[in-house]
Write an enzyme that holds these catalytic residues in place. Structure first.
Site, PDB file in Angstrom:
ATOM      1  N   ALA A  75      -1.209 -14.986  73.607  1.00  0.00           N
ATOM      2  CA  ALA A  75      -1.274 -14.069  72.649  1.00  0.00           C
ATOM      3  C   ALA A  75      -2.398 -13.110  73.194  1.00  0.00           C
ATOM      4  O   ALA A  75      -3.592 -13.282  73.223  1.00  0.00           O
ATOM      5  CB  ALA A  75      -1.750 -14.391  71.491  1.00  0.00           C
ATOM      6  N   ALA A 120      -8.000 -12.877  73.562  1.00  0.00           N
ATOM      7  CA  ALA A 120      -6.608 -13.387  73.929  1.00  0.00           C
ATOM      8  C   ALA A 120      -6.746 -14.903  73.874  1.00  0.00           C
ATOM      9  O   ALA A 120      -7.667 -15.198  73.683  1.00  0.00           O
ATOM     10  CB  ALA A 120      -5.899 -13.067  75.271  1.00  0.00           C
ATOM     11  N   LYS A 121      -5.712 -15.516  73.725  1.00  0.00           N
ATOM     12  CA  LYS A 121      -5.636 -17.088  73.627  1.00  0.00           C
ATOM     13  C   LYS A 121      -4.034 -17.275  74.134  1.00  0.00           C
ATOM     14  O   LYS A 121      -3.126 -16.515  73.749  1.00  0.00           O
ATOM     15  CB  LYS A 121      -5.870 -17.591  72.452  1.00  0.00           C
ATOM     16  CG  LYS A 121      -6.173 -19.103  72.535  1.00  0.00           C
ATOM     17  CD  LYS A 121      -7.418 -19.330  73.263  1.00  0.00           C
ATOM     18  CE  LYS A 121      -8.570 -19.603  72.437  1.00  0.00           C
ATOM     19  NZ  LYS A 121      -9.786 -20.171  73.047  1.00  0.00           N
ATOM     20  N   GLY A 122      -3.969 -18.467  74.634  1.00  0.00           N
ATOM     21  CA  GLY A 122      -2.514 -18.968  75.274  1.00  0.00           C
ATOM     22  C   GLY A 122      -2.791 -20.377  75.492  1.00  0.00           C
ATOM     23  O   GLY A 122      -3.555 -20.931  75.367  1.00  0.00           O
ATOM     24  N   ASP A 161      -9.754 -24.230  78.586  1.00  0.00           N
ATOM     25  CA  ASP A 161      -9.865 -24.615  77.343  1.00  0.00           C
ATOM     26  C   ASP A 161      -9.319 -25.842  77.053  1.00  0.00           C
ATOM     27  O   ASP A 161      -9.531 -26.476  77.931  1.00  0.00           O
ATOM     28  CB  ASP A 161      -8.893 -23.628  76.375  1.00  0.00           C
ATOM     29  CG  ASP A 161      -9.406 -23.089  75.044  1.00  0.00           C
ATOM     30  OD1 ASP A 161      -9.635 -22.085  74.574  1.00  0.00           O
ATOM     31  OD2 ASP A 161      -8.951 -23.978  74.209  1.00  0.00           O
TER      32      ASP A 161
END
Ligand code: NAD
Length: 430
Positions: A75, A120-122, A161
């Site tokens: 995202a 962002a992050k995924g 992460d």
């Protein structure tokens, strides 16, 4: 006024007290900060949505020869101030909605630090404990291939992460570089130093927590050599913060891990207590007296720094917190309900978005080193981190002094005003 802006916790998708998802929390934060500012409503509406969400199917060949197709997401929330930036997690609870909420939260974190980056992050929906090292490598490489078109050192820069680590980033960087035909270390941060990682990256979030504790105590006229501090969690964040504060003259009177806490009102020898990295979950091993984690949160200390997991200070125990000041080392340790109670009781809470931002700040330094092909010494990293943290603290303090809001709201106002200004200057495409 209610602070209304606790951060989305990263360990669970929802705050158990409100059943809010990470995205709902992120949108509430946005609207709360926007209400304090005279912003173009079109910009606020734009920021309620991600720029893009990539959903990919990632086939994984297991060691026994069978193939499983896993789901991955990336995202990208906002890049008005610079390339998207944020972690990739391997976790069974990864979802599109969680990625969008946490990506939004990264936008505010990079903005509060004034880094030229977005959010962002995924991740992949998978339990990392079920992956052998070879399965993990194959999965990471295939995920890098699937994301190839949307990541890159000038577009979107992932980082480790939950469930991923420097080795995962090394494989991701290698897979991307092979596809590009050139070594591209700047595509991810959090790599091992031998292949473009930065010195000081691991210790940076704890270092930033210690710096913010020091600045906040200066603000509230609490001298460092007279300071008592309780720290929940003795991992990368908690142990580094504890040891630095101890070296600056503070008394770290309690630290804990998942098994419980050690407490000595005259100060603990924090260098001798094994951190999570040195020996996992061994904080209480040689201790004569052990207290519960809940008791640590209620100790009568100057500073309480929850540095373990999210949602530990809740509507149930916020009334019992006796610390004069709370500094959030973990992501989202204080729930929305607890935030309001602490605010009513006059206990300042310095938010995670500022206090643990040393991690993303040194990630930015890593990216600078990678694109310039020039390594910085650990001393330089720590010196520059010190400057960035004090500058960010001063900017948040100015907002706090100017407005009748909590520290958390002050930080979100600062972040949102920077992101909104970037949109205003660049112009919205209708
Ligand atoms: P870590 O795994 O190194 O250490 C976590 C520590 O918390 C361990 O000592 C563990 O025993 C303890 N712990 C776990 N569950 C607990 C519980 N229920 N009660 C008490 N203690 C418990 O993790 P970390 O990297 O130090 O991260 C801690 C927090 O900080 C997380 O919220 C993380 O998202 C956040 N954070 C980490 C970084 C980073 O780069 N490491 C950056 C920003 C924020």
């Amino acid at each position: 006024m209610s602070s209304g802006t606790s951060s989305p916790p990263d360990e669970t998708a929802a705050d158990p007290e409100t059943s809010e998802t990470a995205l709902e929390t992120a949108r509430r934060q946005l609207e709360h900060a926007a209400a304090e500012l005279d912003l173009d409503p079109n910009v606020v509406e734009r920021l309620r949505h991600p720029t893009r969400v990539q959903r990919v199917s990632v086939p994984l060949r297991r060691d026994d020869g069978s193939v499983e197709v896993l789901t991955g997401y990336r995202a990208q929330h906002d890049d008005a101030r610079g390339p998207f930036k944020g972690g990739l997690r391997f976790h069974p609870h990864v979802s599109e909605e969680e990625c969008v909420g946490l990506a939004m939260w990264m936008t505010w974190k990079t903005a509060v630090m004034d880094l030229p980056l977005g959010g962002a992050k995924g991740g992949i929906v998978v339990n990392p404990k079920t992956l052998s090292p070879t399965e993990r490598e194959r999965l990471t490489r295939r995920f890098a291939e699937e994301l190839r078109d949307i990541v890159g050192p000038n577009t979107d820069i992932p980082a480790p992460d939950m469930g991923t680590d420097p080795q995962t980033m090394a494989w991701f960087m290698d897979a991307y570089s092979v596809q590009q035909g050139e070594t591209t270390p700047g595509v991810v941060t959090g790599k091992p130093p031998e292949i473009g990682g930065s010195y000081g990256r691991e210790a940076a979030p704890g270092r930033s927590v210690a710096i913010i504790v020091r600045e906040a105590c200066r603000y509230y006229d609490k001298p460092m050599d007279d300071l008592s501090v309780a720290i929940q969690g003795f991992g990368s964040v908690g142990a580094n913060a504890a040891r630095l504060l101890d070296s600056w003259g503070a008394d770290v009177v309690a630290v804990s891990d998942v098994n419980g806490a050690v407490h000595d009102p005259s100060g603990l020898p924090v260098d001798e207590i094994p951190s999570h990295d040195e020996e996992p979950e061994a904080v209480t091993e040689n201790a004569e007296t052990v207290i519960a984690n809940d008791e640590l949160l209620e100790l009568d200390v100057d500073v309480l720094a929850p540095c373990a997991i999210g949602n530990v200070i809740t509507g149930q125990n916020a009334g019992a917190v006796r610390a004069d000041l709370v500094v959030e080392g973990a992501n989202g340790p204080v729930t929305f309900a607890a935030d309001s109670i602490l605010e009513q009781r006059g206990v300042p809470v310095i938010p995670d978005i500022l206090a643990n931002a040393g991690g993303v700040t040194v990630s930015y330094f890593e990216w600078l080193q990678d694109i310039n092909r020039r390594k910085w010494s650990r001393e330089r990293v720590n010196e520059e981190l010190e400057n960035e943290m004090v500058t960010a603290w001063n900017a948040v303090r100015e907002e706090y002094d100017e407005r009748d809001v909590s520290w958390r709201t002050a930080a979100y106002i600062l972040a949102l005003s920077r992101v909104a200004k970037a949109h205003e200057l660049r112009g919205l495409w209708p």
